[in-house]
Design an enzyme around this catalytic site. Structure first.
Site, mmCIF file in Angstrom:
data_model
loop_
_atom_site.group_PDB
_atom_site.id
_atom_site.type_symbol
_atom_site.label_atom_id
_atom_site.label_comp_id
_atom_site.label_asym_id
_atom_site.label_seq_id
_atom_site.Cartn_x
_atom_site.Cartn_y
_atom_site.Cartn_z
ATOM 1 N N GLU A 110 0.569 -1.299 -0.028
ATOM 2 C CA GLU A 110 -0.146 -0.323 -0.103
ATOM 3 C C GLU A 110 0.898 1.540 0.156
ATOM 4 O O GLU A 110 0.621 2.049 -0.467
ATOM 5 C CB GLU A 110 -0.764 -0.007 0.769
ATOM 6 C CG GLU A 110 -2.229 -0.981 1.206
ATOM 7 C CD GLU A 110 -1.768 -2.178 1.484
ATOM 8 O OE1 GLU A 110 -0.493 -3.221 2.124
ATOM 9 O OE2 GLU A 110 -3.027 -3.328 1.672
ATOM 10 N N PHE A 158 -11.231 -7.330 14.159
ATOM 11 C CA PHE A 158 -10.341 -7.651 12.454
ATOM 12 C C PHE A 158 -9.934 -7.293 11.810
ATOM 13 O O PHE A 158 -10.894 -6.105 11.368
ATOM 14 C CB PHE A 158 -11.102 -9.097 12.001
ATOM 15 C CG PHE A 158 -10.222 -9.598 10.981
ATOM 16 C CD1 PHE A 158 -8.786 -10.346 11.605
ATOM 17 C CD2 PHE A 158 -9.676 -9.606 9.851
ATOM 18 C CE1 PHE A 158 -7.707 -10.131 10.822
ATOM 19 C CE2 PHE A 158 -9.034 -10.148 8.781
ATOM 20 C CZ PHE A 158 -7.801 -10.389 9.693
ATOM 21 N N GLN A 159 -8.856 -6.575 11.456
ATOM 22 C CA GLN A 159 -8.902 -5.940 10.279
ATOM 23 C C GLN A 159 -9.475 -4.252 10.463
ATOM 24 O O GLN A 159 -9.345 -3.459 9.818
ATOM 25 C CB GLN A 159 -8.493 -5.484 9.037
ATOM 26 C CG GLN A 159 -7.358 -6.970 8.591
ATOM 27 C CD GLN A 159 -7.709 -7.650 7.428
ATOM 28 O OE1 GLN A 159 -8.681 -6.976 6.379
ATOM 29 N NE2 GLN A 159 -5.802 -7.540 6.628
ATOM 30 N N LYS A 178 -17.174 -1.096 5.935
ATOM 31 C CA LYS A 178 -18.004 -2.252 4.887
ATOM 32 C C LYS A 178 -19.256 -1.418 4.509
ATOM 33 O O LYS A 178 -20.262 -1.887 4.025
ATOM 34 C CB LYS A 178 -17.592 -2.965 5.514
ATOM 35 C CG LYS A 178 -18.425 -4.250 5.068
ATOM 36 C CD LYS A 178 -17.365 -6.150 4.936
ATOM 37 C CE LYS A 178 -17.610 -6.949 3.613
ATOM 38 N NZ LYS A 178 -16.721 -7.569 3.436
ATOM 39 N N MET A 187 24.509 9.225 2.484
ATOM 40 C CA MET A 187 23.799 10.339 2.901
ATOM 41 C C MET A 187 24.402 10.298 4.914
ATOM 42 O O MET A 187 24.929 11.212 5.125
ATOM 43 C CB MET A 187 23.141 11.160 2.473
ATOM 44 C CG MET A 187 22.140 12.538 3.555
ATOM 45 S SD MET A 187 23.450 13.747 2.161
ATOM 46 C CE MET A 187 22.816 14.090 1.365
#
Lengths: 564, 157
Positions: free
Chosen positions: A50, A112-113, A162, A478
Site C-alpha cells: 500500500e 479484525f483489521q 463496510k 548520506m
C-alpha cells in the site's frame, strides 16, 4: 434509483473524472472490487504494497497536475498509507486515499483489521472524513477532491465502513462544493503587490527564491517571464526544480544545505528576496539568525501559515502565486520599470557570475572508480534533459538535483519535505502511468531502492517502462557522509555489506538488468538500458567516498559552506 | 501573554480532537478549553485560553483558520469582552466554619447546591479574578474538591 455504496463509489470516481486508481484489495473493500470487476471506465493498478500505491498516486499527481487516487482496505492496508500521506502532506501534493473500514457497529471494538485511521492520519492529511451514511458518500468524495486540489493542495483520506459500502442510497453527487470554513484566498492583495514592486524598484541586489508552490500553481511561465524581464537572478529549492529553466543564465541552481556557492552567497548578500511559493524550510535557511541579514523579504504564498513561520517577512502576500505574478508582471511592464531594473541589477549579476566562476559545481572522473556525479551528468547528456526524473532520498537525490538541469516543471519528482526513502520507484511508476510516452528514470541509491523494490513487479505487470539507475555505493550514503564529517568516520550501521545482485533481481522480476563497474562502461550501459523496452534496472557501482558538496552543516549559516 | 480565543466550528464529531491535536502536534499549550453548541445547532463555539508570544499566537490563529471545519476565529485580547468561569467547590463545613462559609457564599453571590453533615458544595460564577479570590478565601476553611469549567467569553455590544 438506489445504488449500493460500492456502486456509488465507482460511479462517483467516473463522474469526478478519475480514470486511474492505485489500489490493494481486502475484506473491507471487497464490494468495491466486485464493482470494479464489472466496470471498465476506471483503470485499476495493483501495487505490491500500500505504501507503493500512495507514492504511485503521488507521482501521478506530481507529473500530471491531477489528483492521484488510492484505494486500500482497513487496518494494515490503511496504516501502510501513512508514510505516503505524510510525504504528500509535506510537499503539498493533491491525492485522495480511500480506505475501507470495519462495519460501523464494530468500530471501536478492536475488530479484525480495524484501525482508527481517521485519528491516525489527522496530523498528516489536509483533511479526512469518516463516512457514516451511504447517502453522504458521493458528496464526501466531491468534497475530498475539492479540498485536495484547491488552495494549498494536499492529501485527503476518506474512510468508508463496510456496511456503508453495502447499504443503498440515492446517488447524489453535488454540482458544487460549499464549505463555510474553507475559502482559500487566490487573489493577492493589489496594494501589497504594489508595495512589493515599489520596494523592488529601490533595491539593487534582488533574488528570486522559488519553491514548489510555483509548480503546484502552474505558474512557471509567469515566473520565468518576470525574472527575465527584470533580469533578476533565480535560485530554486529542491521542490522548485523546473519552475525556472535550469539552463537559463539567470539560474543559480539550488540553495540551502547542498545548494550552490553562488546561490547561497547571493541570498546572504542580497538586499531583497522575493520568496515565491517557498516556505523557508530549515534545509534552505540554515541558521535563521544569519539568514539573508541585509534583505527585505517579500513572501508570496497561498497558505497564510507559511508566512512569518520561520523568518520575519516585510511584505506578506497571501494568494495564488500565479495570480500574484500576473499582477507583478503587469506592473513590471509599465514604461521604464523593467529596463531600469535590468540596468540597476547588472553589477549584482556580475558579482554572482564571479561566485559561479570561482566555485562552480564540479567533480573529477578519474580512471578508477565511477563518480556518481559523472553518472548523473551522463544521464542528462543522453536524455538531453528531456526525461522525467524521480529520486529516492539521500546522496543520489542531491546529485540528481545538482547535476541534472531541469528546464520544465513536473520533471523532477522527489520527496522534499519528509525525505521518504522508497519514494522514487513507485513515484516513477505513477508518473509513467500519467505520461505513457515519457522516458521516466528513477535515480536511486542502493539503500532506498530496497525499501519499495517490490514495485518492480507492478512496473512489469502493466508494462510501465521505468528505468531505475542505482548509484550503488554499498552504503546509506548520506548518513555515512554525516558520520564521516561529524562523527570521526565511525560508520555506525551505514554500510550495507549484504546487497542483492540487482541485475539478477531485475531478471527475477522479468525485467532487464545491466551493470557498470568502470567509468568507461557507464555511457554504454545507460544507452543500452534506456533503449531496452520495458522496465530496466541499471546497477552502477560508484565510489563510496564521493560526497555531496558544497555542504552547509545543519544549524550553520549559509555562508559557512564546506566546499570540495 | 495570555490570549482568549473564540472559535466557531462545525458541530460534528472529531472537531474537538482536530483542534486539540493542532495544539499538541505543534507544541502549543492549552490552559483551558470549553465547547458547546451555539444558537445554531450546526455550529459549536470553543473558547480556548492559551499562552504565547506574538509569533506563536499568530501561528495558532492561522493554523486554527486552516482547519476545514473551523468557520471563524477571533482573538479576544485587546477587545471589549465579557468572560466568565463557573466553579463547583466542595469545602469542609464543620460547626465552627459553617457560618463563615455561608457569609462568603453570600458576598460572592454563590449558591449552595449540596449539603452534607461535614461539607457544603458551592456553585459560583465570575471572572477569573473573582473565582481566584473566592477560592483564596475558602482555602483556610479546607477545600476538598474543585471543578472549573474554564473560561467562556463573548464580545460586548
Amino acid at each position: 434509483m438506489k445504488l449500493t455504496g460500492a456502486e456509488i463509489f465507482v460511479k462517483g470516481l467516473a463522474d469526478l473524472g478519475v480514470d486511474v486508481i492505485f489500489g490493494y484489495p481486502g475484506g473491507s473493500v471487497i464490494n468495491i472490487y466486485d464493482e470494479l470487476f464489472k466496470n471498465t471506465k476506471v483503470r485499476h493498478l495493483l501495487p505490491r504494497h500500500e505504501q507503493g500505491a500512495v507514492h504511485m498516486a503521488d507521482g501521478f499527481a506530481r507529473a500530471s497536475g491531477k489528483v492521484g487516487v488510492c484505494l486500500v482496505t482497513s487496518g494494515p492496508g490503511a496504516t501502510n498509507t501513512v508514510t505516503g500521506l505524510a510525504t504528500a502532506y509535506m510537499d503539498s501534493i493533491p491525492i485522495v486515499v480511500f480506505s475501507g473500514q470495519v462495519p460501523t457497529p464494530l468500530i471501536g471494538n478492536d475488530a479484525f483489521q480495524e484501525a482508527d485511521i481517521v485519528g491516525i492520519t489527522r496530523p498528516c492529511t489536509k483533511h479526512n472524513f469518516l463516512v457514516k451514511d451511504t447517502a453522504d458518500l458521493a458528496r464526501v468524495m466531491k468534497e475530498a477532491f475539492y479540498i485536495a486540489s484547491t488552495g494549498r493542495p494536499g492529501p485527503v483520506l476518506v474512510d468508508m465502513p463496510k456496511d456503508v459500502l453495502m447499504a443503498s442510497a440515492e446517488y447524489a453527487m453535488p454540482k458544487e462544493v460549499k464549505l463555510r470554513g474553507y475559502n482559500p484566498n487566490y487573489e493577492g492583495h493589489p496594494k501589497q503587490v504594489e508595495s512589493a514592486m515599489r520596494l523592488l524598484e529601490e533595491r539593487e541586489k534582488p533574488v528570486l527564491y522559488v519553491g514548489g508552490g510555483v509548480i503546484l500553481s502552474n505558474a512557471a511561465a509567469e515566473l520565468t517571464e518576470f525574472a527575465r524581464l527584470l533580469g533578476i537572478p533565480v535560485t530554486t529549492t529542491l521542490m522548485g526544480m523546473g519552475a525556472f529553466p535550469g539552463t537559463d543564465p539567470l539560474c543559480m541552481g539550488m540553495l540551502g544545505m547542498h545548494g550552490t556557492y553562488a546561490a547561497n552567497m547571493a541570498i546572504s548578500h542580497s538586499d531583497i528576496i522575493l520568496a515565491v511559493g517557498a516556505r523557508f524550510d530549515d534545509r534552505v535557511t540554515g541558521k535563521i539568525a544569519a539568514f539573508a541579514p541585509h534583505a527585505k523579504i517579500v513572501h508570496i504564498d497561498i497558505d497564510p501559515t507559511s508566512i512569518q513561520k520561520n523568518v520575519r517577512v516585510d511584505i506578506p502576500i497571501v494568494g495564488d502565486v500565479k495570480d500574484v505574478l500576473k499582477k507583478m508582471l503587469k506592473l513590471a511592464k509599465a514604461p521604464k520599470v523593467a529596463a531600469a531594473c535590468k540596468k540597476r541589477v547588472a553589477p549584482w549579476r556580475d558579482e554572482i557570475a564571479r561566485w559561479e566562476a570561482t566555485h562552480p559545481m564540479r567533480y573529477k572522473q578519474g580512471k578508477g572508480k565511477i563518480n556518481p556525479k559523472f553518472v548523473v551528468e551522463k544521464i542528462y547528456e543522453l536524455t538531453k534533459g528531456k526525461a522525467v526524473i524521480a529520486t529516492e532520498v539521500g546522496q543520489h537525490q542531491m546529485f540528481a538535483a545538482q547535476f541534472y538541469k531541469y528546464d520544465k516543471p513536473r520533471t523532477f519528482l522527489s520527496s522534499g519535505g519528509l525525505g521518504t526513502m522508497g519514494f522514487g520507484l513507485p513515484a516513477a511508476i505513477g508518473a509513467q502511468v500519467a505520461l505513457p510516452g515519457a522516458l521516466v528514470i528513477d535515480i536511486a541509491g542502493d539503500g532506498s531502492i530496497q525499501m519499495n523494490i517490490q514495485e518492480l513487479a507492478t512496473a512489469m505487470q502493466y508494462r510501465l517502462p521505468v528505468k531505475v539507475v542505482i548509484l550503488n555505493n554499498g552504503a546509506l550514503g548520506m548518513v555515512r557522509q554525516w558520520q564521516e564529517l561529524f562523527f570521526d568516520a565511525k560508520y555506525s550501521q551505514t554500510c550495507l555489506p549484504q546487497i542483492p545482485d540487482f541485475v539478477k533481481l531485475a531478471e527475477a522480476y522479468g525485467a532487464a538488468g545491466f551493470r557498470a563497474t568502470k567509468p568507461e562502461e557507464v555511457e554504454g550501459v545507460l544507452r543500452k538500458g534506456f533503449a531496452t523496452p520495458g522496465p530496466v534496472m541499471i546497477d552502477i557501482q560508484t565510489d563510496p567516498n564521493e560526497l555531496v558538496y558544497p555542504m552547509v552543516p545543519a544549524g550553520a549559516a549559509l555562508t559557512d559552506m564546506l566546499l570540495v | 501573554m495570555r490570549h482568549t480565543i473564540s472559535v466557531l466550528v462545525e458541530n460534528e464529531f472529531g472537531v474537538l480532537s482536530r483542534v486539540a491535536g493542532l495544539f499538541s502536534g505543534r507544541g502549543f499549550n492549552i490552559e483551558s478549553l470549553s465547547v458547546a453548541e451555539t444558537a445554531d445547532p450546526t455550529i459549536s463555539r470553543m473558547t480556548i485560553v492559551t499562552v504565547g508570544n506574538d509569533q506563536i499566537i499568530e501561528q495558532i490563529l492561522k493554523q486554527l483558520n486552516k482547519l476545514i471545519p473551523v468557520i471563524k476565529v477571533v482573538d479576544f485580547s485587546g477587545t471589549d469582552t465579557v468572560d466568565r468561569e463557573m466553579i463547583m467547590v466542595k469545602v469542609n463545613a464543620e460547626n465552627e466554619t459553617r457560618t463563615e462559609v455561608l457569609r462568603l457564599v453570600d458576598i460572592f453571590r454563590g449558591k449552595i447546591v449540596d449539603v452534607a453533615p461535614r461539607s457544603y458544595t458551592i456553585e459560583m460564577t465570575g471572572d477569573e479574578a473573582k473565582v481566584d479570590a473566592f477560592l483564596a478565601l475558602l482555602r483556610p476553611v479546607g477545600i476538598k474538591d474543585i471543578v472549573r469549567t474554564g473560561k467562556i467569553a463573548i464580545a460586548r455590544g
